[in-house]
Design a protein around this motif. Sequence first.
Motif, short mmCIF file in Angstrom:
data_model
loop_
_atom_site.label_atom_id
_atom_site.label_comp_id
_atom_site.label_asym_id
_atom_site.label_seq_id
_atom_site.Cartn_x
_atom_site.Cartn_y
_atom_site.Cartn_z
N SER A 1 0.83 -1.20 0.00
CA SER A 1 0.00 0.00 0.00
C SER A 1 0.87 1.25 0.00
N GLY A 2 0.22 2.39 -0.25
CA GLY A 2 0.93 3.66 -0.20
C GLY A 2 1.53 3.90 1.18
N GLY A 3 0.80 3.51 2.23
CA GLY A 3 1.31 3.68 3.59
C GLY A 3 2.55 2.86 3.85
N ALA A 4 2.57 1.62 3.35
CA ALA A 4 3.74 0.76 3.52
C ALA A 4 4.95 1.31 2.76
N LEU A 5 4.71 1.85 1.57
CA LEU A 5 5.79 2.45 0.80
C LEU A 5 6.33 3.69 1.50
N MET A 6 5.42 4.47 2.09
CA MET A 6 5.86 5.65 2.83
C MET A 6 6.71 5.26 4.02
N LEU A 7 6.30 4.22 4.72
CA LEU A 7 7.05 3.76 5.88
C LEU A 7 8.43 3.25 5.46
N SER A 8 8.50 2.53 4.36
CA SER A 8 9.78 2.03 3.86
C SER A 8 10.69 3.19 3.46
N GLY A 9 10.12 4.18 2.76
CA GLY A 9 10.91 5.35 2.39
C GLY A 9 11.39 6.13 3.60
N ALA A 10 10.54 6.22 4.62
CA ALA A 10 10.92 6.92 5.85
C ALA A 10 12.07 6.21 6.54
N PHE A 11 12.04 4.87 6.58
CA PHE A 11 13.13 4.11 7.20
C PHE A 11 14.43 4.30 6.42
N GLY A 12 14.33 4.26 5.09
CA GLY A 12 15.53 4.47 4.28
C GLY A 12 16.15 5.82 4.54
N GLY A 13 15.31 6.86 4.58
CA GLY A 13 15.81 8.20 4.84
C GLY A 13 16.36 8.37 6.24
N LEU A 14 15.70 7.75 7.22
CA LEU A 14 16.13 7.85 8.61
C LEU A 14 17.53 7.27 8.79
N PHE A 15 17.76 6.06 8.27
CA PHE A 15 19.07 5.43 8.43
C PHE A 15 20.14 6.10 7.58
N TYR A 16 19.74 6.65 6.44
CA TYR A 16 20.66 7.44 5.59
C TYR A 16 21.34 8.51 6.44
N TRP A 17 20.52 9.26 7.18
CA TRP A 17 21.07 10.39 7.94
C TRP A 17 21.65 9.97 9.28
N LEU A 18 21.02 9.05 9.98
CA LEU A 18 21.53 8.65 11.28
C LEU A 18 22.93 8.06 11.19
N LEU A 19 23.20 7.30 10.15
CA LEU A 19 24.47 6.58 10.05
C LEU A 19 25.55 7.34 9.29
N THR A 20 25.18 8.43 8.61
CA THR A 20 26.20 9.13 7.81
C THR A 20 26.18 10.64 8.00
N TYR A 21 25.45 11.13 8.99
CA TYR A 21 25.27 12.58 9.12
C TYR A 21 26.58 13.37 9.22
N PRO A 22 27.58 12.93 9.98
CA PRO A 22 28.82 13.71 10.05
C PRO A 22 29.44 13.99 8.68
N THR A 23 29.29 13.07 7.74
CA THR A 23 29.86 13.31 6.40
C THR A 23 29.13 14.43 5.68
N ASP A 24 27.85 14.62 6.00
CA ASP A 24 27.10 15.72 5.39
C ASP A 24 27.54 17.06 5.97
N VAL A 25 27.86 17.09 7.25
CA VAL A 25 28.38 18.30 7.88
C VAL A 25 29.69 18.71 7.22
N ILE A 26 30.55 17.74 6.98
CA ILE A 26 31.83 18.01 6.31
C ILE A 26 31.58 18.54 4.90
N LYS A 27 30.66 17.92 4.18
CA LYS A 27 30.34 18.35 2.81
C LYS A 27 29.80 19.79 2.80
N SER A 28 28.89 20.10 3.72
CA SER A 28 28.32 21.44 3.78
C SER A 28 29.39 22.48 4.08
#
Length: 304
Positions: free
Chosen positions: A211-238
Motif C-alpha cells: 500500500s501507499g502507507g507501507a511504501l511511505m514507511l519504507s521510504g521513511a526508514f531508508g531516509g532515517l538510516f541514511y542520515w543517522l548513520l552518515t550525518y557527520p559526512t554531510d556536515v563536512i560536505k556542507s
Amino acid sequence: MTANDSFVRRTALNSIAGTFGGFAICMVGHPFDTLKVRLQTQPSGNPIYKGLTDCFMKTMKWEGIGGLYKGVGSPLAGQMFFRATLFTTYYQMTNFFAGDARKGLRLTSPEYFISGMTTGLTVAFVEGPVDMFKSKMQVQIVRSKAGHPVVYRNVFHCAYVIWKGHGIRGVYQGLSATFLRNIPANAIFFGFYELSRDFLTPKGGSVRDLSGGALMLSGAFGGLFYWLLTYPTDVIKSAMQSDDVIKSKRQYDGLVDCVRKLYHEDGWRRFFRGLTPCLMRSLPANATMFVVVEKTRLFLNRYF
C-alpha cells in the motif's frame, strides 16, 4: 521488444518517475534543509542562531517564508536530471544483478546495498554542483550578518558567477566530501528501503502489492538510516561547499584539514550540528518521494 528497446524504455520510465519524486522531495523537504545547512555552517565562536527554533524564527523575521526556500532553484532545476540519474542508475544496477535468470524476482540484501553504493558514486557528479549552489545561497544570509557582502542575486546567478570565474573546479568544490557522503549513504538509503519493503510484504504476497502507507514507511526508514548513520559526512560536505569559492581565501585546505578543524571547534558535537531539522525533514520527504516514484513507475509500466 529488443534488449535495446527494453533498456531505453526502462531508462525513460525511471527518469520520469525520478523527476516526479525529486520534485516532491524538494517541495516537502527544502525548508528543513535550509535550517539544517544554516545551523551546520554558522560560525562556532559567534553563532547567529541559538538552535533550531531560533533559526526558524530569525529566518521568518529576516526573509519571510521565502527564506525557507532559499536556494530552491538549484535543487528544483537539478531534480529533473539528478533524481532521473539516481533512480535510473539504481534500477539499472538492480536489473544487472538480476540478469535474465532472475528477472522480476527480488535480489539479495547485499545486492541492493551494492546497487545503492554504485548509485551514490554515479550521482555525486550531478548532486555535487546542485548541493553546492544551494548551499551558497542558503548561507549567504549568515555571511551577510557577519559583514560579508551579498554576492549572488539568486541560485542561477550563483551558478553563472562560479562557472564564469572558476570553471569546472569551482562547480565541483567539495567533490571529495560528496563522495565521502554519497557512496555509503546511498548504499544505506536503498538497502534499508528494500529491507523494509521485504519486511512489510505479507507472506505469499509481492512488494508490488504494498500500500501507499507501507511504501511511505519504507521510504521513511531508508531516509532515517541514511542520515543517522552518515550525518557527520554531510556536515563536512556542507562546510567545504559553503567555504569561499576563491581557493586562497578558504578556511579548509582539503577534506582532512576540514575534518581536523571542525573537530577542533567543538569536538564530536560539531559533526552533529543541525541533525534535528535533518531528521524532521528526512521522514516525510523521503516517504513522499518513494511513494511518488513507485506509484509513477507502476502507472507508466501499466499504460506505456
